[in-house]
Design a protein around this motif. Structure first.
Motif, PDB file in Angstrom:
ATOM      1  N   LYS A   6       0.840  -1.206   0.000  1.00 15.17           N
ATOM      2  CA  LYS A   6       0.000   0.000   0.000  1.00 15.17           C
ATOM      3  C   LYS A   6       0.870   1.250   0.000  1.00 15.17           C
ATOM      4  N   GLU A   7       1.910   1.192   0.840  1.00 12.62           N
ATOM      5  CA  GLU A   7       2.808   2.341   0.994  1.00 12.62           C
ATOM      6  C   GLU A   7       3.496   2.664  -0.337  1.00 12.62           C
ATOM      7  N   ILE A   8       3.996   1.602  -0.999  1.00  9.29           N
ATOM      8  CA  ILE A   8       4.694   1.811  -2.275  1.00  9.29           C
ATOM      9  C   ILE A   8       3.736   2.380  -3.318  1.00  9.29           C
ATOM     10  N   ILE A   9       2.541   1.821  -3.378  1.00 11.00           N
ATOM     11  CA  ILE A   9       1.567   2.293  -4.366  1.00 11.00           C
ATOM     12  C   ILE A   9       1.188   3.748  -4.071  1.00 11.00           C
ATOM     13  N   GLN A  10       1.110   4.057  -2.787  1.00 15.62           N
ATOM     14  CA  GLN A  10       0.774   5.432  -2.370  1.00 15.62           C
ATOM     15  C   GLN A  10       1.795   6.439  -2.903  1.00 15.62           C
ATOM     16  N   TYR A  12       3.177   6.447  -5.598  1.00 17.46           N
ATOM     17  CA  TYR A  12       2.869   6.756  -6.996  1.00 17.46           C
ATOM     18  C   TYR A  12       1.412   7.205  -7.134  1.00 17.46           C
ATOM     19  N   SER A  13       0.854   7.675  -6.068  1.00 19.02           N
ATOM     20  CA  SER A  13      -0.552   8.106  -5.956  1.00 19.02           C
ATOM     21  C   SER A  13      -1.543   7.148  -6.632  1.00 19.02           C
ATOM     22  N   GLY A  14      -1.227   5.869  -6.541  1.00 17.62           N
ATOM     23  CA  GLY A  14      -2.163   4.858  -7.031  1.00 17.62           C
ATOM     24  C   GLY A  14      -2.403   4.871  -8.522  1.00 17.62           C
ATOM     25  N   ASP A  15      -1.500   5.492  -9.281  1.00 18.91           N
ATOM     26  CA  ASP A  15      -1.673   5.597 -10.731  1.00 18.91           C
ATOM     27  C   ASP A  15      -1.231   4.293 -11.387  1.00 18.91           C
ATOM     28  N   LYS A  16      -2.167   3.662 -12.120  1.00 16.56           N
ATOM     29  CA  LYS A  16      -1.846   2.345 -12.677  1.00 16.56           C
ATOM     30  C   LYS A  16      -0.831   2.391 -13.804  1.00 16.56           C
ATOM     31  N   TYR A  18       1.951   3.557 -13.536  1.00 12.12           N
ATOM     32  CA  TYR A  18       3.260   3.352 -12.915  1.00 12.12           C
ATOM     33  C   TYR A  18       3.462   1.907 -12.469  1.00 12.12           C
ATOM     34  N   LEU A  19       2.759   0.988 -13.127  1.00 11.83           N
ATOM     35  CA  LEU A  19       2.837  -0.413 -12.713  1.00 11.83           C
ATOM     36  C   LEU A  19       4.272  -0.937 -12.667  1.00 11.83           C
ATOM     37  N   VAL A  20       5.052  -0.635 -13.719  1.00 14.43           N
ATOM     38  CA  VAL A  20       6.419  -1.169 -13.767  1.00 14.43           C
ATOM     39  C   VAL A  20       7.295  -0.611 -12.639  1.00 14.43           C
ATOM     40  N   PRO A  21       7.368   0.723 -12.453  1.00 12.35           N
ATOM     41  CA  PRO A  21       8.158   1.216 -11.309  1.00 12.35           C
ATOM     42  C   PRO A  21       7.656   0.707  -9.960  1.00 12.35           C
ATOM     43  N   ILE A  22       6.348   0.534  -9.825  1.00  9.21           N
ATOM     44  CA  ILE A  22       5.801  -0.001  -8.571  1.00  9.21           C
ATOM     45  C   ILE A  22       6.313  -1.422  -8.351  1.00  9.21           C
ATOM     46  N   LEU A  23       6.248  -2.231  -9.422  1.00  6.84           N
ATOM     47  CA  LEU A  23       6.731  -3.612  -9.304  1.00  6.84           C
ATOM     48  C   LEU A  23       8.228  -3.654  -9.000  1.00  6.84           C
ATOM     49  N   GLN A  24       8.976  -2.697  -9.585  1.00  9.16           N
ATOM     50  CA  GLN A  24      10.418  -2.643  -9.300  1.00  9.16           C
ATOM     51  C   GLN A  24      10.658  -2.381  -7.819  1.00  9.16           C
ATOM     52  N   ASP A  25       9.905  -1.415  -7.275  1.00 12.19           N
ATOM     53  CA  ASP A  25      10.054  -1.098  -5.854  1.00 12.19           C
ATOM     54  C   ASP A  25       9.636  -2.270  -4.983  1.00 12.19           C
ATOM     55  N   VAL A  26       8.555  -2.924  -5.394  1.00 15.29           N
ATOM     56  CA  VAL A  26       8.058  -4.069  -4.628  1.00 15.29           C
ATOM     57  C   VAL A  26       9.101  -5.188  -4.636  1.00 15.29           C
ATOM     58  N   GLN A  27       9.703  -5.389  -5.815  1.00 14.18           N
ATOM     59  CA  GLN A  27      10.715  -6.446  -5.910  1.00 14.18           C
ATOM     60  C   GLN A  27      11.935  -6.112  -5.049  1.00 14.18           C
ATOM     61  N   ARG A  28      12.305  -4.820  -5.014  1.00  9.71           N
ATOM     62  CA  ARG A  28      13.438  -4.406  -4.179  1.00  9.71           C
ATOM     63  C   ARG A  28      13.128  -4.722  -2.709  1.00  9.71           C
ATOM     64  N   GLU A  29      11.872  -4.518  -2.343  1.00 13.69           N
ATOM     65  CA  GLU A  29      11.459  -4.717  -0.951  1.00 13.69           C
ATOM     66  C   GLU A  29      11.454  -6.200  -0.566  1.00 13.69           C
ATOM     67  N   PHE A  30      10.906  -7.038  -1.462  1.00 10.58           N
ATOM     68  CA  PHE A  30      10.717  -8.448  -1.109  1.00 10.58           C
ATOM     69  C   PHE A  30      11.761  -9.373  -1.715  1.00 10.58           C
ATOM     70  N   SER A  42      -2.310  -5.952  -7.666  1.00 12.41           N
ATOM     71  CA  SER A  42      -3.422  -5.981  -8.606  1.00 12.41           C
ATOM     72  C   SER A  42      -4.681  -5.375  -7.989  1.00 12.41           C
ATOM     73  N   ALA A  43      -4.956  -5.758  -6.741  1.00 10.58           N
ATOM     74  CA  ALA A  43      -6.172  -5.279  -6.081  1.00 10.58           C
ATOM     75  C   ALA A  43      -6.104  -3.779  -5.803  1.00 10.58           C
ATOM     76  N   HIS A  44      -4.971  -3.300  -5.293  1.00  8.42           N
ATOM     77  CA  HIS A  44      -4.863  -1.893  -4.917  1.00  8.42           C
ATOM     78  C   HIS A  44      -4.789  -0.953  -6.115  1.00  8.42           C
ATOM     79  N   LEU A  45      -4.259  -1.468  -7.237  1.00 15.52           N
ATOM     80  CA  LEU A  45      -4.153  -0.617  -8.432  1.00 15.52           C
ATOM     81  C   LEU A  45      -5.362  -0.794  -9.347  1.00 15.52           C
ATOM     82  N   SER A  46      -6.233  -1.732  -9.004  1.00 19.57           N
ATOM     83  CA  SER A  46      -7.311  -2.202  -9.867  1.00 19.57           C
ATOM     84  C   SER A  46      -6.857  -2.444 -11.305  1.00 19.57           C
ATOM     85  N   VAL A  47      -5.769  -3.222 -11.397  1.00 15.07           N
ATOM     86  CA  VAL A  47      -5.305  -3.765 -12.673  1.00 15.07           C
ATOM     87  C   VAL A  47      -5.515  -5.265 -12.556  1.00 15.07           C
ATOM     88  N   PRO A  48      -6.155  -5.906 -13.555  1.00 13.39           N
ATOM     89  CA  PRO A  48      -6.388  -7.345 -13.443  1.00 13.39           C
ATOM     90  C   PRO A  48      -5.075  -8.109 -13.226  1.00 13.39           C
TER      91      PRO A  48
END
Lengths: 159, 239
Positions: A6-10, A12-16, A18-30, A42-48
């Protein structure tokens, strides 16, 4: 986990878009992209989820499998190849006991071969967590693995 | 309105219309795989190529995506067009040697498999036209399937290649697939249907007693349209 996503998506103000940069940040985290994390994205960005999966599998930079603590990339570009990268690759696989693209069971080492790193003058090149090691040879690669704590790596060719 | 010529016939068409649509309206047949009225054209199968002449320039264009223009001269069956079309079909055939639809099309057009194109052996019938993915997203609205990986490994599947929770079993993807790649199996009695590795229970029509739609699909329709689920318990022919 959910909170972090949620924090990472926030950020990027929840803009879908930015999916790739969000995933990059998520991957860095996990360290990789676990399934439940992708479902959360997927749920928070409402992207299938099918679309997220498409993006994740399309780019080689994303991994669905856990990556090791040390990420090793061996350059197989033309210049490195003619200077014996193939032999080093065989040595790496022998010592690590895994195939190219895999991770050791103890999650210490991930090893992959790459096309060209653009550092042909240094070839053959081995990259360890972003750090470039040039003029690689079998003895040097064995030494690096030993230094990183790989058991069974015996550098009998003392120099 | 613009005037153009297709296969020596003078035709009047609306500006902005695509060549393929104009040709079809006038009874001129152009073979296609990835064209369907319910989804936007993307020009992925490349079979609809035609020769379009504008001024001094003659180009091979995909008719499904190329808008008509004033004074354009289109040839849908010239030697050059047929050569391109045959090559495209040969390549598709080499990729999907198991597809009955492609084999039929090749027989119709007199195309034989070219020995220098080695057929794929991994049983793919998919030409990666993306029709199923787009139908699932745009027409059905569930986005249960997508492409995965890229290059030679690219294929169509559900996320993580697992049973999809979002899939409603409607079978639209199997229906739209031009090459018969997507398989949907229905049991003899018709009480269940299996698609994308998941088995769906079918609903019995209250009137005629025949199985007519997956329960999940009816739930989805009910949610989407606000029609109570009880009203959807009757099949189309009994309604």
């Amino acid at each position: 986990m959910e909170e972090k996503v949620k924090e990472i998506i926030q950020q990027y103000s929840g803009d879908k878009s930015y999916l790739v940069p969000i995933l990059q940040d998520v991957q860095r985290e996990f360290n990789y992209l676990p399934k439940d994390v992708l479902c959360a994205v997927s749920a928070h960005l409402s992207v299938p989820i099918s679309r997220v999966y498409e993006v994740v599998t399309f780019y080689k930079a994303f991994s669905l499998k856990p990556k090791g603590r040390y990420q090793l990339s061996l350059c197989m570009g033309t210049a490195c190849h003619v200077r014996g990268a193939e032999l080093i690759a065989r040595n790496m696989e022998d010592i690590l006991g895994i195939k190219e693209g895999d991770t050791t069971a103890d999650l210490e080492f991930s090893y992959e071969t790459v096309g060209c790193l653009g550092a042909c003058a240094l070839g053959p090149v081995l990259v360890v967590n972003g750090e470039y090691h040039g003029h690689m040879n079998i003895a040097k690669s064995t030494k690096i693995l030993k230094k990183l704590g790989k058991k069974g790596a015996t550098d009998d060719e003392q120099d | 309105m613009v005037n153009l010529t297709i296969d020596n016939r003078k035709i009047e068409a609306e500006a902005g219309q695509f060549i393929l649509d104009v040709a079809r309206e006038n009874g001129i047949v152009i073979p296609t795989l990835c064209s369907h009225e319910s989804i936007e054209p993307t020009g992925s199968c490349r079979l609809c190529v035609v020769e379009a002449r504008q001024g001094k320039k003659t180009r091979i264009v995909t008719s499904c995506l190329y808008p008509v223009a004033k004074g354009m001269i289109v040839d849908t069956r010239s030697e050059r067009v047929m050569n391109v079309r045959r090559l495209v079909l040969q390549l598709l055939l080499a990729r999907c040697p198991g597809s009955e639809q492609l084999k039929e099309m090749a027989a119709e057009m007199g195309v034989e498999a070219e020995p220098r194109f080695v057929p794929d052996t991994d049983n793919v019938k998919c030409i990666l036209c993306r029709m199923c993915v787009r139908t699932c997203e745009k027409v059905v609205g569930v986005s249960a399937i997508g492409f995965s990986y890229r290059g030679p490994e690219k294929n169509v599947c559900t996320p993580f290649k697992e049973e999809s929770e979002t899939c409603i079993g409607c079978g639209a993807c199997a229906y739209i697939c031009p090459t018969g790649h997507i398989e949907m199996e229905t049991t003899e009695t018709g009480d269940t249907r299996t698609i994308w590795g998941r088995t769906f229970k079918m609903k019995i029509c209250k009137v005629c007693g025949r199985y007519f739609a997956p329960e999940d699909q009816l739930v989805y329709i009910s949610q989407k349209t606000g029609v109570p689920i009880e009203d959807l318990a009757v099949c189309i022919s009994c309604r």
